[in-house]
Design a protein around this motif. Structure first.
Motif, PDB file in Angstrom:
ATOM      1  N   CYS A  50       0.836  -1.212   0.000  1.00 21.72           N
ATOM      2  CA  CYS A  50       0.000   0.000   0.000  1.00 21.72           C
ATOM      3  C   CYS A  50       0.866   1.256   0.000  1.00 21.72           C
ATOM      4  CB  CYS A  50      -0.933   0.016   1.207  1.00 21.72           C
ATOM      5  SG  CYS A  50      -2.269  -1.176   1.125  1.00 21.72           S
ATOM      6  N   ILE A  51       1.886   1.265   0.825  1.00 24.30           N
ATOM      7  CA  ILE A  51       2.776   2.430   0.904  1.00 24.30           C
ATOM      8  C   ILE A  51       3.496   2.630  -0.419  1.00 24.30           C
ATOM      9  CG2 ILE A  51       4.905   3.306   1.957  1.00 24.30           C
ATOM     10  CD1 ILE A  51       3.926   2.000   4.605  1.00 24.30           C
ATOM     11  N   GLN A  52       4.021   1.560  -0.989  1.00 21.06           N
ATOM     12  CA  GLN A  52       4.735   1.669  -2.258  1.00 21.06           C
ATOM     13  C   GLN A  52       3.812   2.129  -3.381  1.00 21.06           C
ATOM     14  OE1 GLN A  52       6.453  -2.279  -2.326  1.00 21.06           O
ATOM     15  NE2 GLN A  52       8.437  -1.485  -1.655  1.00 21.06           N
ATOM     16  N   LYS A  53       2.601   1.624  -3.413  1.00 22.41           N
ATOM     17  CA  LYS A  53       1.636   2.050  -4.429  1.00 22.41           C
ATOM     18  C   LYS A  53       1.327   3.536  -4.270  1.00 22.41           C
ATOM     19  CE  LYS A  53      -2.958   1.116  -6.239  1.00 22.41           C
ATOM     20  NZ  LYS A  53      -4.186   0.325  -6.110  1.00 22.41           N
ATOM     21  N   TYR A  54       1.085   3.964  -3.038  1.00 21.49           N
ATOM     22  CA  TYR A  54       0.799   5.375  -2.781  1.00 21.49           C
ATOM     23  C   TYR A  54       1.983   6.247  -3.211  1.00 21.49           C
ATOM     24  CZ  TYR A  54       0.094   9.757  -0.329  1.00 21.49           C
ATOM     25  OH  TYR A  54      -0.024  11.086  -0.037  1.00 21.49           O
ATOM     26  N   ASN A  55       3.192   5.844  -2.844  1.00 15.74           N
ATOM     27  CA  ASN A  55       4.378   6.628  -3.186  1.00 15.74           C
ATOM     28  C   ASN A  55       4.560   6.739  -4.698  1.00 15.74           C
ATOM     29  OD1 ASN A  55       4.939   7.130  -0.506  1.00 15.74           O
ATOM     30  ND2 ASN A  55       6.474   5.527  -0.331  1.00 15.74           N
ATOM     31  N   ARG A  56       4.282   5.644  -5.423  1.00 19.00           N
ATOM     32  CA  ARG A  56       4.365   5.694  -6.891  1.00 19.00           C
ATOM     33  C   ARG A  56       3.335   6.671  -7.462  1.00 19.00           C
ATOM     34  NH1 ARG A  56       5.340   0.186  -6.353  1.00 19.00           N
ATOM     35  NH2 ARG A  56       3.153  -0.347  -6.651  1.00 19.00           N
ATOM     36  N   GLN A  57       2.128   6.658  -6.920  1.00 18.80           N
ATOM     37  CA  GLN A  57       1.083   7.565  -7.400  1.00 18.80           C
ATOM     38  C   GLN A  57       1.484   9.018  -7.146  1.00 18.80           C
ATOM     39  OE1 GLN A  57      -2.278   5.947  -5.287  1.00 18.80           O
ATOM     40  NE2 GLN A  57      -2.846   4.621  -6.998  1.00 18.80           N
ATOM     41  N   VAL A  58       2.079   9.289  -6.010  1.00 16.62           N
ATOM     42  CA  VAL A  58       2.529  10.648  -5.701  1.00 16.62           C
ATOM     43  C   VAL A  58       3.621  11.066  -6.685  1.00 16.62           C
ATOM     44  CG1 VAL A  58       3.765  12.062  -3.989  1.00 16.62           C
ATOM     45  CG2 VAL A  58       1.871  10.589  -3.268  1.00 16.62           C
ATOM     46  N   GLU A  59       4.575  10.184  -6.944  1.00 19.03           N
ATOM     47  CA  GLU A  59       5.637  10.490  -7.903  1.00 19.03           C
ATOM     48  C   GLU A  59       5.074  10.799  -9.282  1.00 19.03           C
ATOM     49  OE1 GLU A  59       8.671   7.501  -8.084  1.00 19.03           O
ATOM     50  OE2 GLU A  59       8.819   7.423  -5.892  1.00 19.03           O
ATOM     51  N   ILE A  60       4.115  10.008  -9.721  1.00 21.19           N
ATOM     52  CA  ILE A  60       3.504  10.213 -11.043  1.00 21.19           C
ATOM     53  C   ILE A  60       2.774  11.552 -11.077  1.00 21.19           C
ATOM     54  CG2 ILE A  60       1.680   9.398 -12.598  1.00 21.19           C
ATOM     55  CD1 ILE A  60       2.545   6.522 -11.770  1.00 21.19           C
ATOM     56  N   SER A  61       2.029  11.834 -10.030  1.00 26.59           N
ATOM     57  CA  SER A  61       1.279  13.100 -10.019  1.00 26.59           C
ATOM     58  C   SER A  61       2.230  14.305  -9.996  1.00 26.59           C
ATOM     59  CB  SER A  61       0.315  13.166  -8.835  1.00 26.59           C
ATOM     60  OG  SER A  61       0.999  13.273  -7.624  1.00 26.59           O
ATOM     61  N   GLN A  62       3.361  14.165  -9.346  1.00 27.94           N
ATOM     62  CA  GLN A  62       4.321  15.277  -9.295  1.00 27.94           C
ATOM     63  C   GLN A  62       4.992  15.469 -10.645  1.00 27.94           C
ATOM     64  OE1 GLN A  62       6.842  14.150  -6.000  1.00 27.94           O
ATOM     65  NE2 GLN A  62       5.536  15.195  -4.527  1.00 27.94           N
ATOM     66  N   MET A  63       5.134  14.412 -11.416  1.00 25.90           N
ATOM     67  CA  MET A  63       5.739  14.528 -12.746  1.00 25.90           C
ATOM     68  C   MET A  63       4.790  15.248 -13.703  1.00 25.90           C
ATOM     69  SD  MET A  63       7.869  10.957 -13.267  1.00 25.90           S
ATOM     70  CE  MET A  63       6.462  10.134 -13.941  1.00 25.90           C
ATOM     71  N   LEU A  64       3.513  15.195 -13.430  1.00 25.27           N
ATOM     72  CA  LEU A  64       2.537  15.815 -14.314  1.00 25.27           C
ATOM     73  C   LEU A  64       2.488  17.335 -14.139  1.00 25.27           C
ATOM     74  CD1 LEU A  64      -0.364  13.221 -14.004  1.00 25.27           C
ATOM     75  CD2 LEU A  64       1.272  13.481 -15.889  1.00 25.27           C
ATOM     76  N   PHE A  65       2.981  17.817 -13.022  1.00 23.80           N
ATOM     77  CA  PHE A  65       2.901  19.251 -12.745  1.00 23.80           C
ATOM     78  C   PHE A  65       4.205  19.909 -12.809  1.00 23.80           C
ATOM     79  CE2 PHE A  65      -0.847  17.488 -10.611  1.00 23.80           C
ATOM     80  CZ  PHE A  65      -1.821  18.252 -11.227  1.00 23.80           C
TER      81      PHE A  65
END
Length: 65
Positions: A50-65
């Motif tokens: 769960c933590i790793q999935k969340y961290n990946r989602q945060v990284e992806i969202s930060q790359m979009l901005f």
């Protein structure tokens, strides 16, 4: 086997302790926030996922901005 919390799990289960100590320190520290809900080796593995999935989602969202 079910333990009281993460601390009891890694104190009493050699395999869980070895696995926990093989993780990056940052992940170990984050897992301590979930001490009260991690009572089995399966809980530990599930929480890491769960933590790793969340961290990946945060990284992806930060790359979009």
């Amino acid at each position: 086997m079910q333990y009281k919390d993460l601390h009891a799990l890694i104190r009493n289960s050699q395999s869980s302790r070895r696995y926990f100590l093989s993780l990056p320190v940052s992940l170990q520290m984050e897992l301590h926030q979930y001490n009260h809900v991690i009572r089995t080796a399966n809980d530990l593995h599930r929480q890491i996922q769960c933590i790793q999935k969340y961290n990946r989602q945060v990284e992806i969202s930060q790359m979009l901005f």
